[in-house]
Every structure is written in structure tokens, then in C-alpha cells.
Design a protein around this motif. Structure first.
Motif, PDB file in Angstrom:
ATOM      1  N   ASN A 128       8.638   8.101   0.144  1.00 15.34           N
ATOM      2  CA  ASN A 128       7.266   7.237   0.040  1.00 15.34           C
ATOM      3  C   ASN A 128       7.531   5.823  -0.651  1.00 15.34           C
ATOM      4  O   ASN A 128       8.290   5.996  -1.539  1.00 15.34           O
ATOM      5  CB  ASN A 128       6.086   8.454  -0.545  1.00 15.34           C
ATOM      6  CG  ASN A 128       6.038   9.556   0.270  1.00 15.34           C
ATOM      7  OD1 ASN A 128       5.782   9.618   1.369  1.00 15.34           O
ATOM      8  ND2 ASN A 128       6.014  10.814  -0.458  1.00 15.34           N
ATOM      9  N   VAL A 129       6.528   5.237  -0.361  1.00 14.72           N
ATOM     10  CA  VAL A 129       6.412   4.006  -1.211  1.00 14.72           C
ATOM     11  C   VAL A 129       5.298   4.172  -2.356  1.00 14.72           C
ATOM     12  O   VAL A 129       4.088   4.659  -2.029  1.00 14.72           O
ATOM     13  CB  VAL A 129       5.874   2.790  -0.302  1.00 14.72           C
ATOM     14  CG1 VAL A 129       5.610   1.558  -1.054  1.00 14.72           C
ATOM     15  CG2 VAL A 129       6.879   2.643   0.724  1.00 14.72           C
ATOM     16  N   VAL A 130       5.776   3.848  -3.557  1.00 12.85           N
ATOM     17  CA  VAL A 130       4.863   4.039  -4.788  1.00 12.85           C
ATOM     18  C   VAL A 130       4.481   2.357  -5.160  1.00 12.85           C
ATOM     19  O   VAL A 130       5.208   1.651  -5.562  1.00 12.85           O
ATOM     20  CB  VAL A 130       5.509   4.598  -5.900  1.00 12.85           C
ATOM     21  CG1 VAL A 130       4.604   4.543  -7.195  1.00 12.85           C
ATOM     22  CG2 VAL A 130       6.045   5.831  -5.523  1.00 12.85           C
ATOM     23  N   ALA A 131       3.104   1.992  -4.772  1.00 16.40           N
ATOM     24  CA  ALA A 131       2.917   0.672  -4.984  1.00 16.40           C
ATOM     25  C   ALA A 131       2.389   0.395  -6.271  1.00 16.40           C
ATOM     26  O   ALA A 131       2.016   1.156  -7.026  1.00 16.40           O
ATOM     27  CB  ALA A 131       1.601   0.414  -4.120  1.00 16.40           C
ATOM     28  N   SER A 132       2.452  -0.886  -6.902  1.00 16.99           N
ATOM     29  CA  SER A 132       2.490  -1.258  -8.244  1.00 16.99           C
ATOM     30  C   SER A 132       2.768  -0.384  -9.181  1.00 16.99           C
ATOM     31  O   SER A 132       2.138  -0.060 -10.266  1.00 16.99           O
ATOM     32  CB  SER A 132       0.658  -1.426  -8.266  1.00 16.99           C
ATOM     33  OG  SER A 132       0.207  -2.310  -7.276  1.00 16.99           O
ATOM     34  N   GLY A 138       7.606   8.110   4.526  1.00 15.06           N
ATOM     35  CA  GLY A 138       7.035   9.468   4.481  1.00 15.06           C
ATOM     36  C   GLY A 138       7.133  10.271   5.733  1.00 15.06           C
ATOM     37  O   GLY A 138       6.699  11.469   5.774  1.00 15.06           O
ATOM     38  N   THR A 161       0.683  -1.350   0.161  1.00 14.73           N
ATOM     39  CA  THR A 161       0.043  -0.134   0.116  1.00 14.73           C
ATOM     40  C   THR A 161       1.021   1.218   0.010  1.00 14.73           C
ATOM     41  O   THR A 161       2.143   1.226   0.050  1.00 14.73           O
ATOM     42  CB  THR A 161      -0.856   0.049   1.159  1.00 14.73           C
ATOM     43  OG1 THR A 161      -0.120  -0.002   2.578  1.00 14.73           O
ATOM     44  CG2 THR A 161      -1.761  -1.251   1.232  1.00 14.73           C
ATOM     45  N   GLU A 162       0.363   2.454  -0.132  1.00 10.96           N
ATOM     46  CA  GLU A 162       0.951   3.579  -0.330  1.00 10.96           C
ATOM     47  C   GLU A 162       1.674   3.952   1.185  1.00 10.96           C
ATOM     48  O   GLU A 162       2.700   4.745   1.178  1.00 10.96           O
ATOM     49  CB  GLU A 162       0.254   4.935  -0.654  1.00 10.96           C
ATOM     50  CG  GLU A 162      -0.462   4.596  -2.104  1.00 10.96           C
ATOM     51  CD  GLU A 162      -1.150   5.750  -2.697  1.00 10.96           C
ATOM     52  OE1 GLU A 162      -1.576   6.703  -1.779  1.00 10.96           O
ATOM     53  OE2 GLU A 162      -1.502   5.839  -3.700  1.00 10.96           O
ATOM     54  N   ASP A 163       1.086   3.533   2.054  1.00  7.61           N
ATOM     55  CA  ASP A 163       1.613   3.644   3.476  1.00  7.61           C
ATOM     56  C   ASP A 163       2.814   2.864   3.929  1.00  7.61           C
ATOM     57  O   ASP A 163       3.345   2.836   4.847  1.00  7.61           O
ATOM     58  CB  ASP A 163       0.516   3.373   4.573  1.00  7.61           C
ATOM     59  CG  ASP A 163      -0.678   4.512   4.246  1.00  7.61           C
ATOM     60  OD1 ASP A 163      -0.343   5.628   4.063  1.00  7.61           O
ATOM     61  OD2 ASP A 163      -1.757   4.010   4.747  1.00  7.61           O
TER      62      ASP A 163
END
Length: 314
Positions: free
Chosen positions: A265-269, A259, A205-207
Motif C-alpha cells: 500500500n501507499v502511505v501518503a504524507s 494494494g 493519496t492512499e490509492d
């Protein structure tokens, strides 16, 4: 004579509040007390008919689904009785602990705006068995014993916040598109239980959570990705394949949540398209192309000079 609420007795008394039975004055045919017309457990036994019923699904510790009914009956102005009942067939509620399938009985009251005012449990007695608990049921566990070998289910009924209309409410009846009276409407039911399911998918996920999805529709985060930060990231040692190694000058790494505190940040997919300066790379490409063109001219000139030299010899 009738009482204000169907679940309360009416005591006949004189003007000073003394019950007639205590005054020594007896009137033929006049009882000292009028018994309540509803007692906790009457809906389960069928003694009193419910006004409305709403089915709710409960999942036990083995993942088996059980359908129970939330039955309500109007007791008076802004006051309702409710009973949570189920089946006592094989694999369902234990009939010894839940005679007539009763799990919990209680009362619900509303204020003048139709918002929830109180939500209390009442211990019911059916035969010689006491069922349920007495007192406020707000954030209180309700127990259900099953006959399929599963553990006792402990769950809560969330009717909303006291004083607010964010849960169960009491409003005037309306009509549907055909003009039929709609006395009861269920807008939504939320629950946190589910039947057994196998893992079918996973994703970040983005989190930064690694979220696992199961066949029963449940999505559960199982791990949170940590991002390492350095005091001097420019001092890290560069290795082939876009790999960097910690050095003495870069300092020790600190693990942070995505973040937060300077972490990325994590950029998912998503796939990384490039991790270089595109402007610089385009400039280098143009310079290389021009240099190649110039070199080809040099070869052409050399070839012409050799041809001329050969002609001179001839």
C-alpha cells in the motif's frame, strides 16, 4: 373553464369527444378551444411570473463564470414548468441564439411520493428563433452560446434518479424557526465545472494517485504510482543505501496497482521510521554494549598489572 395543466390547451367537445367546432353547432361567446396559460419561454419573456428561482454557476471553456437561473412555475398537480435563463449582456449569452436569455425550457413531473417522475425538454419559440431541444433531458447535453469568444458550453442538468428522492423533490411546504412559511429550500448544489486556477499543491493519496490541487479548489489525479513485485524478492541483489537490484534468480518485475495482487500500500504524507527488524537491532545493541563493558574491564586489568610490574622493579 380551466385545464388540468396550465401548459395544455382545453378543447371544448360534446359527450362523444367531438370538438364543438367540428359539429357545426356554434354557441355565441363559447370558444372551441381555451389556450394554455403558460407556454415555453413565458418565464424568459416575463409574460408569466416564476414561483421560485435558483441561481446556478456555469464555467465556460475560458474559465469565465456565468450565473444562470433555474426558474420554475407550477402548472398543476405534480407538474412543473422550468426555464434555464441567463443574461445577454456583453460577454454573457449570445442574444441571437438565446433571445431573452433563454437556454432551455421543459417540464418536471413527480409521483405521489414527491419523487422525480420525468424530466423533459420543450423547444420554445421566441420571435422566429427556436431555443432548446424536445424530449427527455436525462443525461442529455444542453447547449449555451457565449459572446466572449469561448466555445459552446455543453452541460447536463442532473435532477436525480427517476423514481427516487435523491435529487429534486416535491414535498409539502414547512415553516422555519420563526414560523415563516418556507415554500422552497435548496439543500445542496453540486457541479463539475470550475474557473481557471493554477497549481498550489500536490500529494499522493492512499490509492497511489498523485493528486494535484489548484487554486480554484479542484483536485485532480494526474498519475497513479505503480508498485513492482517479484516472484522471488529474497533473491534480489543488495546494494548500499537500501537499494536492491533485479537478478536472474528474482525473476522479472511486474507492475501492479497499490494494494492489489500482493502489492503493498501507499502511505501518503508519512516518513519511513525504520526498515529493519527492531528486535534484532536492540539485541545487537545490548550485545555490543556488554562487549564494550567487558573490553573496558580488560583495559583496567592490564593497567593494574603494569602498575604492579613497575612496583616489583622498584
Amino acid at each position: 373553464m380551466t385545464g388540468a395543466f396550465a401548459d395544455q390547451d382545453v378543447v371544448i367537445a360534446n359527450v362523444t369527444g367531438t370538438p364543438l367546432s367540428a359539429t357545426g353547432i356554434n354557441f355565441a361567446g363559447v370558444p372551441g378551444t381555451l389556450s394554455a396559460t403558460y407556454t415555453a419561454g413565458n418565464l424568459a419573456t416575463g409574460t408569466v411570473a416564476e414561483d421560485n428561482t435558483m441561481p446556478v454557476t456555469i464555467y465556460d471553456s475560458l474559465g469565465s463564470a456565468h450565473t444562470v437561473n433555474l426558474q420554475v412555475v407550477k402548472l398543476g398537480q405534480n407538474r412543473w414548468g422550468f426555464e434555464l435563463t441567463g443574461n445577454t449582456t456583453t460577454g454573457e449569452l449570445d442574444p441571437t441564439d438565446h433571445p431573452n436569455g433563454l437556454i432551455q425550457a421543459g417540464t418536471i413531473t413527480f409521483d405521489g411520493s414527491g419523487n422525480l417522475q420525468s424530466f423533459n425538454g420543450v423547444q420554445a419559440t421566441i420571435g422566429t428563433v427556436n431555443v432548446g431541444t424536445t424530449g427527455s433531458l436525462v443525461d442529455t447535453d444542453i447547449s449555451a452560446e457565449w459572446s466572449n469568444g469561448s466555445d459552446t458550453s455543453e452541460f447536463t442538468l442532473d435532477f436525480g434518479t427517476i423514481g427516487l428522492g435523491n435529487g429534486i423533490t416535491q414535498f409539502a411546504a414547512g415553516s422555519d424557526a420563526n414560523g415563516n412559511l418556507v415554500e422552497y429550500t435548496t439543500h445542496f448544489i453540486n457541479q463539475n465545472g470550475a474557473q481557471a486556477g493554477t497549481m498550489v499543491n500536490y500529494a499522493f493519496t492512499e490509492d497511489g494517485f498523485l493528486q494535484v490541487e489548484f487554486a480554484n479548489g479542484v483536485k485532480r489525479p494526474v498519475y497513479k504510482l505503480a508498485i513492482a513485485t517479484f516472484e522471488a524478492p529474497d533473491e534480489m541483489e543488495n546494494h548500499t543505501g537500501n537499494v536492491y537490484r533485479q537478478t536472474r534468480e528474482s525473476g522479472d518485475y511486474l507492475l501492479r496497482e497499490p494494494g492489489l495482487n500482493g502489492a503493498g500500500n501507499v502511505v501518503a504524507s508519512a516518513l519511513e521510521g525504520s526498515n529493519v527488524d527492531l528486535g534484532e537491532e536492540f539485541t545487537n545493541m545490548i550485545v555490543t554494549q556488554r562487549a564494550y563493558s567487558a573490553n573496558t574491564k580488560t583495559i583496567t586489568t592490564t593497567d593494574e598489572m603494569l602498575d604492579e610490574l613497575i612496583r616489583i622493579k622498584r
